[in-house]
Design an enzyme around this catalytic site. Structure first.
Site, PDB file in Angstrom:
ATOM      1  N   ALA A 161       0.833  -1.203   0.000  1.00 16.94           N
ATOM      2  CA  ALA A 161       0.000   0.000   0.000  1.00 16.94           C
ATOM      3  C   ALA A 161       0.865   1.250   0.000  1.00 16.94           C
ATOM      4  O   ALA A 161       0.560   2.231  -0.700  1.00 16.94           O
ATOM      5  CB  ALA A 161      -0.921  -0.009   1.214  1.00 16.94           C
ATOM      6  N   ASP A 209       8.755   1.454   2.298  1.00 20.26           N
ATOM      7  CA  ASP A 209       8.102   0.166   2.044  1.00 20.26           C
ATOM      8  C   ASP A 209       9.078  -0.999   2.218  1.00 20.26           C
ATOM      9  O   ASP A 209       8.706  -2.077   2.690  1.00 20.26           O
ATOM     10  CB  ASP A 209       7.431   0.130   0.667  1.00 20.26           C
ATOM     11  CG  ASP A 209       8.407   0.359  -0.486  1.00 20.26           C
ATOM     12  OD1 ASP A 209       9.626   0.470  -0.237  1.00 20.26           O
ATOM     13  OD2 ASP A 209       7.949   0.448  -1.637  1.00 20.26           O
ATOM     14  N   GLY A 210      10.354  -0.766   1.874  1.00 21.08           N
ATOM     15  CA  GLY A 210      11.340  -1.817   2.055  1.00 21.08           C
ATOM     16  C   GLY A 210      11.598  -2.113   3.530  1.00 21.08           C
ATOM     17  O   GLY A 210      11.722  -3.276   3.926  1.00 21.08           O
ATOM     18  N   ASP A 220       7.702  -3.127  -6.706  1.00 26.40           N
ATOM     19  CA  ASP A 220       8.525  -1.946  -6.480  1.00 26.40           C
ATOM     20  C   ASP A 220       9.234  -1.526  -7.760  1.00 26.40           C
ATOM     21  O   ASP A 220       9.242  -0.339  -8.117  1.00 26.40           O
ATOM     22  CB  ASP A 220       9.549  -2.245  -5.378  1.00 26.40           C
ATOM     23  CG  ASP A 220      10.279  -1.000  -4.930  1.00 26.40           C
ATOM     24  OD1 ASP A 220       9.623  -0.072  -4.433  1.00 26.40           O
ATOM     25  OD2 ASP A 220      11.514  -0.943  -5.074  1.00 26.40           O
ATOM     26  N   ASP A 255       8.493   1.841  -9.927  1.00 25.04           N
ATOM     27  CA  ASP A 255       9.603   2.772 -10.136  1.00 25.04           C
ATOM     28  C   ASP A 255       9.583   3.307 -11.562  1.00 25.04           C
ATOM     29  O   ASP A 255       9.837   4.489 -11.811  1.00 25.04           O
ATOM     30  CB  ASP A 255      10.947   2.086  -9.880  1.00 25.04           C
ATOM     31  CG  ASP A 255      11.273   1.984  -8.402  1.00 25.04           C
ATOM     32  OD1 ASP A 255      10.572   2.606  -7.584  1.00 25.04           O
ATOM     33  OD2 ASP A 255      12.239   1.265  -8.066  1.00 25.04           O
TER      34      ASP A 255
END
Length: 203
Positions: free
Chosen positions: A30, A69-70, A87, A91
């Site tokens: 999210a 998020d990572g 991801d 990007d």
């Protein structure tokens, strides 16, 4: 891509926020999606009207979601191929929004078609840089070399756009985009040569 030291610093900075969001049931995916939407809205909503500085500010605020998020995924134990795929894909969406927003402004209200052309070239070559690495890795090679990684390209572009938005000559952005186009092309060649050498060693 952040280097090891910078990533360690940002991990420490974002750890409280990551833990807080996880406690509230927010997923890393999210955050990835919201970050992409924020970057895209900042670029496509503000750049075309000539609001370069504020566009950069909005983009900068959301671009750190790529780190957040990572961190969340590592704490939640959900780091994996799906997260990496999402991801990486988003990007590319962010990159496209930033360069398309600049091109939209340049061809329209900005009245600087040369910047529009350069932004389009940078977008195309940037995508090719990413594709070369992804295809190489899919075939079992490594191609993480090059002088123009994504992070460097975005930082240079956003800093130049922000400074022009504050009143510096448009030539600053023109020069930066021209240099990035050349650097991206060199990076593509470097990655092709790297894979060629690996393939020859394997026979």
């Amino acid at each position: 891509m952040l280097d090891r030291h910078a990533r360690g610093l940002f991990t420490r900075l974002f750890t409280p926020a990551a833990r807080a969001l996880l406690r509230r049931g927010v997923s890393p995916d999210a955050v990835t999606v919201v970050g992409t939407l924020g970057v895209s809205l900042g670029a496509l909503g503000l750049f075309p009207g000539g609001h370069l500085f504020w566009g950069v500010m909005v983009i900068t605020a959301f671009v750190f979601s790529d780190v957040l998020d990572g961190v969340m995924a590592r704490f939640a134990g959900t780091s994996g191929r799906w997260g990496a795929f999402l991801d990486s894909t988003l990007d590319r969406v962010q990159d496209a929004a930033i360069f398309l927003g600049l091109a939209w402004w340049a061809f329209g209200a900005g009245g600087h078609p040369e910047i529009g052309v350069l932004a389009t070239v940078c977008l195309s070559l940037g995508m090719l840089v990413s594709y070369a690495r992804a295809k190489a890795e899919a075939l079992g090679f490594t191609a993480n070399t090059g002088i123009a990684e994504r992070a460097e390209r975005l930082v240079a572009t956003l800093v130049a756009a922000g400074l022009v938005g504050l009143g510096l000559p448009v030539l600053v952005l023109t020069a930066v985009l021209a240099l990035l186009a050349v650097a991206s092309l060199v990076t593509v060649v470097q990655r092709v040569v790297t894979v060629l050498r690996q393939s020859r060693r394997l026979g």
